[in-house]
Enzyme design. Structure first.
Site, PDB file in Angstrom:
ATOM      1  N   CYS A 203      34.826  42.038  35.929  1.00 23.29           N
ATOM      2  CA  CYS A 203      35.272  43.434  35.917  1.00 23.29           C
ATOM      3  C   CYS A 203      35.323  44.051  37.311  1.00 23.29           C
ATOM      4  O   CYS A 203      35.499  45.256  37.441  1.00 23.29           O
ATOM      5  CB  CYS A 203      34.376  44.272  34.999  1.00 23.29           C
ATOM      6  SG  CYS A 203      32.671  44.342  35.555  1.00 23.29           S
TER       7      CYS A 203
ATOM      8  N   HIS B 139      38.039  59.888  48.138  1.00 21.36           N
ATOM      9  CA  HIS B 139      38.652  60.614  47.025  1.00 21.36           C
ATOM     10  C   HIS B 139      40.169  60.544  47.082  1.00 21.36           C
ATOM     11  O   HIS B 139      40.846  60.338  46.089  1.00 21.36           O
ATOM     12  CB  HIS B 139      38.267  62.102  47.111  1.00 21.36           C
ATOM     13  CG  HIS B 139      37.058  62.428  46.328  1.00 21.36           C
ATOM     14  ND1 HIS B 139      36.034  63.183  46.816  1.00 21.36           N
ATOM     15  CD2 HIS B 139      36.716  62.105  45.054  1.00 21.36           C
ATOM     16  CE1 HIS B 139      35.114  63.316  45.893  1.00 21.36           C
ATOM     17  NE2 HIS B 139      35.493  62.673  44.820  1.00 21.36           N
TER      18      HIS B 139
HETATM   19  C1  PEP Z   1      31.300  45.203  40.815  1.00 16.02           C
HETATM   20  O1  PEP Z   1      30.327  45.222  41.557  1.00 16.02           O
HETATM   21  O2  PEP Z   1      32.227  44.374  40.909  1.00 16.02           O
HETATM   22  C2  PEP Z   1      31.449  46.222  39.754  1.00 16.02           C
HETATM   23  C3  PEP Z   1      32.377  46.135  38.830  1.00 16.02           C
HETATM   24  O3  PEP Z   1      30.591  47.272  39.794  1.00 16.02           O
HETATM   25  P1  PEP Z   1      30.739  48.520  40.786  1.00 16.02           P
HETATM   26  O4  PEP Z   1      32.029  48.359  41.550  1.00 16.02           O
HETATM   27  O5  PEP Z   1      30.709  49.734  39.943  1.00 16.02           O
HETATM   28  O6  PEP Z   1      29.527  48.364  41.650  1.00 16.02           O
END
Ligand code: PEP
Ligand code: MG
Length: 528
Positions: free
Chosen positions: A488, A182
């Site tokens: 992403c 956090h």
């Molecule tokens: C990833 O795995 O790169 C992603 C964007 O999802 P998360 O980080 O939420 O698992």
């Protein structure tokens, strides 16, 4: 004392800080026994109340993630089962401080032993609560760090972070800690430099220190030369940031003029209030786990959250991901206890196993779709049948909404590419409307190195040729078959990874809002 001591660790929030060390551990005043069980109980009650008031003051000045954490801590502190253990111990003859510390110790040990980063992060909240009450009992609350200090210790409580005035600079250096904690999230959103995992080589440190949270290190007892070199790096970093901020409103393009779309990742729907939509190309990933934090949200709550982000985006694309519970994101009442949650019932696997919960989210998304440019994607897809089943549920719920006369629209439905089975054989998924590469999970699964384990952090590298080759293959597949491909994961906002990602053929990146400016600047420096 001898010469300089140089420690290296993992950057958790970028930047540089030069200042006096302030030790977080130790230094607490001792508790004065009150002489009777009744007086001890009264003292503990007053201390708990004082700590609750302090939390309320901090909560009033906080929003988003910080406000949530404080709300969670307040709820824990108000939980009688926690304090009852302490009051029982006082009746059995313990003093208030010992009774409280022992009552919390058992709870903390249980959370700390968990395999899961999420539960270990809850242990930090409990430690925080323990310390706040102990501080109130011993009146050590006023032990404040001098302006611009580097807070040094094993770990730092989130409330200590929030109660610290960072306006004069300063930073955080921890021998333990985690970039997924956090506090690390708070530090990134406030721009406070922070390094974790420095090890336990330094004890009882004092004096001036140089914290390099760009590369992950600290120098204690620095020489003149250390200071000179540090100031140069720090000034160069500051200059890079300033130049980047100047260019944040411009569209991103490489040095040789290839345009790159840069979108943002959001979690809390209120995150968007701090972002100017003109500075980005939309939302590349809205994580919905946030909404499922404490209880399972109803359809209306979800609909309002999705609609808010879509309206803010004002016609720009918003990709909302269906719930990715499990792994490092347990959701009470939804996820299951598993020996190896990263390889278990997580993401779409869990949603398909609990259709009654999944259908509520689907209905909320279909209804929200009329308010903007929505796309929806599914996390942790491993085989084509998962996509087919999820699409079928969308079709069924769209039909139900039509029968009920509810306004709705069917968004394009895509998948995350984060399991190697998809990255290796993307042709099996060519009917998906789009691909979004989740580099965080793809890297951990390709490299067999958990994303939340500092001991294997060096292996968990998106620039490993094996990971990059998969990313390039997915981008190439998308180009040849007209399937839009974006990325992403956190690598999209990492200036060191960006050149590799663009050379792998990616032209759409979605990044944490705090990384937007530096990501655009890094893109401008690449010849792709
Ligand atoms: C990833 O795995 O790169 C992603 C964007 O999802 P998360 O980080 O939420 O698992
Ligand atoms: Mg993921």
């Amino acid at each position: 004392m001898s010469g300089p001591l140089r420690l290296s660790g993992t950057p958790a929030s970028g930047g540089y800080a030069e200042g006096p060390i302030f030790c977080l551990d130790g230094g607490a005043a001792s508790y004065v026994p009150k002489g009777s069980a009744a007086a001890e109980a009264q003292t503990l009650k007053a201390a708990i109340e004082a700590a609750s008031e302090q939390l309320a003051v901090l909560a009033a000045a906080s929003t988003g993630e910080a406000a949530d954490m404080l709300e969670f801590q307040s709820a824990m502190l108000a939980d009688d089962s926690l304090s009852r253990l302490a009051f029982d111990a006082i009746n059995a003859g313990r003093t208030a401080d010992k009774a409280w510390a022992d009552a919390l110790a058992g709870e903390i040990a249980g959370y700390e032993a968990a395999d899961d980063e999420y539960f270990r992060a809850r242990a930090a909240d409990l430690k925080d609560i323990r310390q706040q009450v102990l501080d109130a009992l011993t009146s050590t609350r006023d032990r404040t760090a001098p302006p611009g200090a580097i807070l040094f210790g094993e770990d730092i409580a989130p409330t200590r972070f929030l109660a610290t005035d960072w306006s004069a600079g300063g930073g955080i250096a921890l021998s333990k800690g985690s970039p997924a904690s956090h506090v690390a999230m708070l530090a990134r959103s406030r721009g406070v430099p922070m390094v974790v995992g420095l090890g336990s080589a330094a004890k009882d440190v004092a004096g001036l220190a140089l914290l390099d949270a760009e590369h992950g290190g600290i120098v204690l007892r620095p020489t003149e030369r250390d200071i000179e070199g540090f100031r140069k790096s720090s000034a160069a970093y500051g200059e890079r940031r300033r130049r980047a901020e100047d260019g944040v409103m411009r569209s991103a393009a490489t040095e040789n003029g290839i345009s790159v779309r840069v979108l943002v990742n959001v979690a809390d729907p209120w995150d968007v209030d701090r972002i100017d939509i003109a500075s980005c190309d939309g939302v590349g990933l809205m994580r919905t786990e946030f909404l499922f934090g404490k209880d399972l949200p109803d359809e209306e709550t979800q609909y309002r959250a999705y609609r808010k982000v879509l309206e803010w985006a004002d016609g720009k694309p918003v990709t909302i991901r269906t719930i990715d519970a499990g792994g490092d994101k347990p959701v009470p009442g939804f996820t299951v206890e598993e020996g190896n949650p990263f390889l278990g019932l997580r993401g779409i696997r869990l949603s398909l196993s609990r259709p009654e919960i999944f259908r509520l989210q689907i209905r909320a998304l279909l209804r929200a779709a009329v308010h903007g440019n929505l796309k929806v994607m599914f996390p942790m897809i491993s085989v084509p049948e998962e996509y087919t089943r999820a699409v079928a549920l969308f079709a069924e719920e769209a039909k139900n909404l039509a029968v009920a006369g509810e306004p709705h629209a069917m968004p394009p439905l895509g998948i995350m590419v984060e399991v190697p089975s998809v990255a290796i054989a993307p042709e099996l998924f060519s009917n998906a409307a789009f691909f979004s590469i989740g580099s965080n999970d793809l890297t951990q699964y390709v490299m067999a190195a958990a994303r939340d384990n500092t001991a294997v952090a060096a292996l968990n590298s998106v620039t490993n040729p094996a990971v990059l080759r998969l990313i390039a293959a997915v981008a190439e597949f998308g180009r040849q078959h007209d399937v839009p491909v974006s990325l992403c994961g956190d690598a999209g906002g990492d200036p060191a990874a960006i050149p590799h990602l663009l050379r792998a053929g990616l032209r759409d990146l979605s990044v944490a809002p705090a990384q937007l400016a530096l990501a655009k600047a890094a893109i401008a420096g690449v010849t792709a």
